[in-house]
Design a protein around this motif. Structure first.
Motif, short mmCIF file in Angstrom:
data_model
loop_
_atom_site.label_atom_id
_atom_site.label_comp_id
_atom_site.label_asym_id
_atom_site.label_seq_id
_atom_site.Cartn_x
_atom_site.Cartn_y
_atom_site.Cartn_z
N LEU A 126 0.81 -1.22 0.00
CA LEU A 126 0.00 0.00 0.00
C LEU A 126 0.84 1.27 0.00
O LEU A 126 0.35 2.34 -0.35
N VAL A 127 2.10 1.15 0.41
CA VAL A 127 2.90 2.34 0.71
C VAL A 127 3.08 3.26 -0.49
O VAL A 127 2.83 4.47 -0.41
N LYS A 128 3.51 2.73 -1.63
CA LYS A 128 3.83 3.60 -2.77
C LYS A 128 2.61 4.37 -3.25
O LYS A 128 2.68 5.59 -3.47
N ASP A 129 1.48 3.68 -3.42
CA ASP A 129 0.29 4.35 -3.93
C ASP A 129 -0.18 5.45 -2.99
O ASP A 129 -0.61 6.53 -3.42
N ILE A 130 -0.11 5.19 -1.69
CA ILE A 130 -0.54 6.21 -0.73
C ILE A 130 0.42 7.40 -0.75
O ILE A 130 -0.01 8.56 -0.74
N ARG A 131 1.72 7.12 -0.82
CA ARG A 131 2.71 8.21 -0.82
C ARG A 131 2.61 9.06 -2.08
O ARG A 131 2.97 10.24 -2.07
N ASP A 132 2.13 8.49 -3.18
CA ASP A 132 1.96 9.26 -4.41
C ASP A 132 0.86 10.30 -4.26
O ASP A 132 0.82 11.28 -5.02
N GLN A 133 -0.04 10.10 -3.30
CA GLN A 133 -1.20 10.97 -3.16
C GLN A 133 -1.22 11.74 -1.84
O GLN A 133 -1.75 12.85 -1.77
N CYS A 134 -0.62 11.16 -0.80
CA CYS A 134 -0.75 11.72 0.55
C CYS A 134 0.60 11.78 1.25
O CYS A 134 1.60 11.24 0.78
N SER A 135 0.60 12.41 2.41
CA SER A 135 1.75 12.38 3.30
C SER A 135 1.57 11.18 4.23
O SER A 135 0.56 11.07 4.92
#
Length: 247
Positions: A126-135
């Motif tokens: 989940l980490v990469k997709d979330i970091r692409d959009q959020c902090s």
């Protein structure tokens, strides 16, 4: 009343009607199968396999016990017992009723660009997709798993200022779930996720939890996977991911 107590109280009446047919204690997970065929999973912390945590004498058996007895182990102070108790809870739950959403949690939580997300437990996919959009801040017991992980002891403070909290269901096993939920009171979205997550909304009523994201076992081949020390990557063909919206 804490979450572990809520789970056992909610499921107690159903559990006493069932018996245990199989228990597997692997390297990463525990599985419990009941006499109705239902199988539940729970994570196994590495320290649970130390000799002092072993539960039974050589002439004792878990298979054949009443499911209610194993369920009650979720309230003990022994890490291995709590894992077995949570696996028993998940077996009693089986396939949850109500409206569920299938698929990965990232497709259903509706993250908004720029939000602050706290992840309790390192869910690498989940980490990469979330970091692409959020902090994103990731809090983990073992910070050597990846770069940039933050000590789990800092999670309470981080939760107080985040918009979305993604918490591992293993927090129920190590007893940190109640404190984490208290710290997450002001979060817009609080999700409990992972194979250990009990899909029982009643146990989380009145808490900040907005979604439960877990799995239902659909193939008993998972028993062999657990016995061989497998984890989520090998579970994929044997489980269905389900998400339950609470509010």
């Amino acid at each position: 009343m804490g979450i572990a107590d809520r789970i056992t109280e909610t499921l107690a009446d159903s559990a006493v009607e069932l018996n245990v047919s199989d228990v597997r204690i692997g390297v990463k997970y525990v599985s419990v199968q009941l006499d109705n065929g239902s199988i539940g999973l729970a994570y196994l912390f590495p320290e649970s396999l130390r000799c002092e945590n072993m539960l039974l004498s050589d002439d004792s058996h878990l298979a054949g016990m009443n499911a209610g007895e194993l369920l009650s182990w979720l309230k003990t102070n022994n890490s291995l017992s709590r894992s077995i108790g949570l696996a028993a809870a998940n077996a009693v739950i089986g396939s949850p009723g109500g409206s569920t959403l299938s698929g990965d949690v990232r497709s259903v939580i509706g993250l908004q660009t720029g939000e602050q997300v706290a992840m309790i437990g390192h869910f690498e996919p989940l980490v990469k997709d979330i970091r692409d959009q959020c902090s994103l801040n990731v809090y983990e017991l073992d910070t050597t798993m990846a770069d940039g992980l933050i000590e789990s002891s800092d999670a309470m403070e981080g939760l107080k200022s985040c918009d979305v909290a993604l918490m591992t269901g293993t927090a129920i096993i190590n007893g940190t779930i109640d404190g984490l939920l208290e710290a997450a009171t002001d979060c817009r979205e609080v999700v409990i996720l992972g194979p250990s997550t009990p899909l029982v909304p009643e146990a989380f009523s009145g808490t900040p939890v907005t979604m439960l994201s877990g799995v239902v076992v659909i193939d008993d081949k998972i028993l062999r996977v657990v016995s061989e020390g497998g984890g989520m990557r090998r579970f994929k063909q044997c489980v269905q991911k389900l998400n339950l919206r609470l509010n």
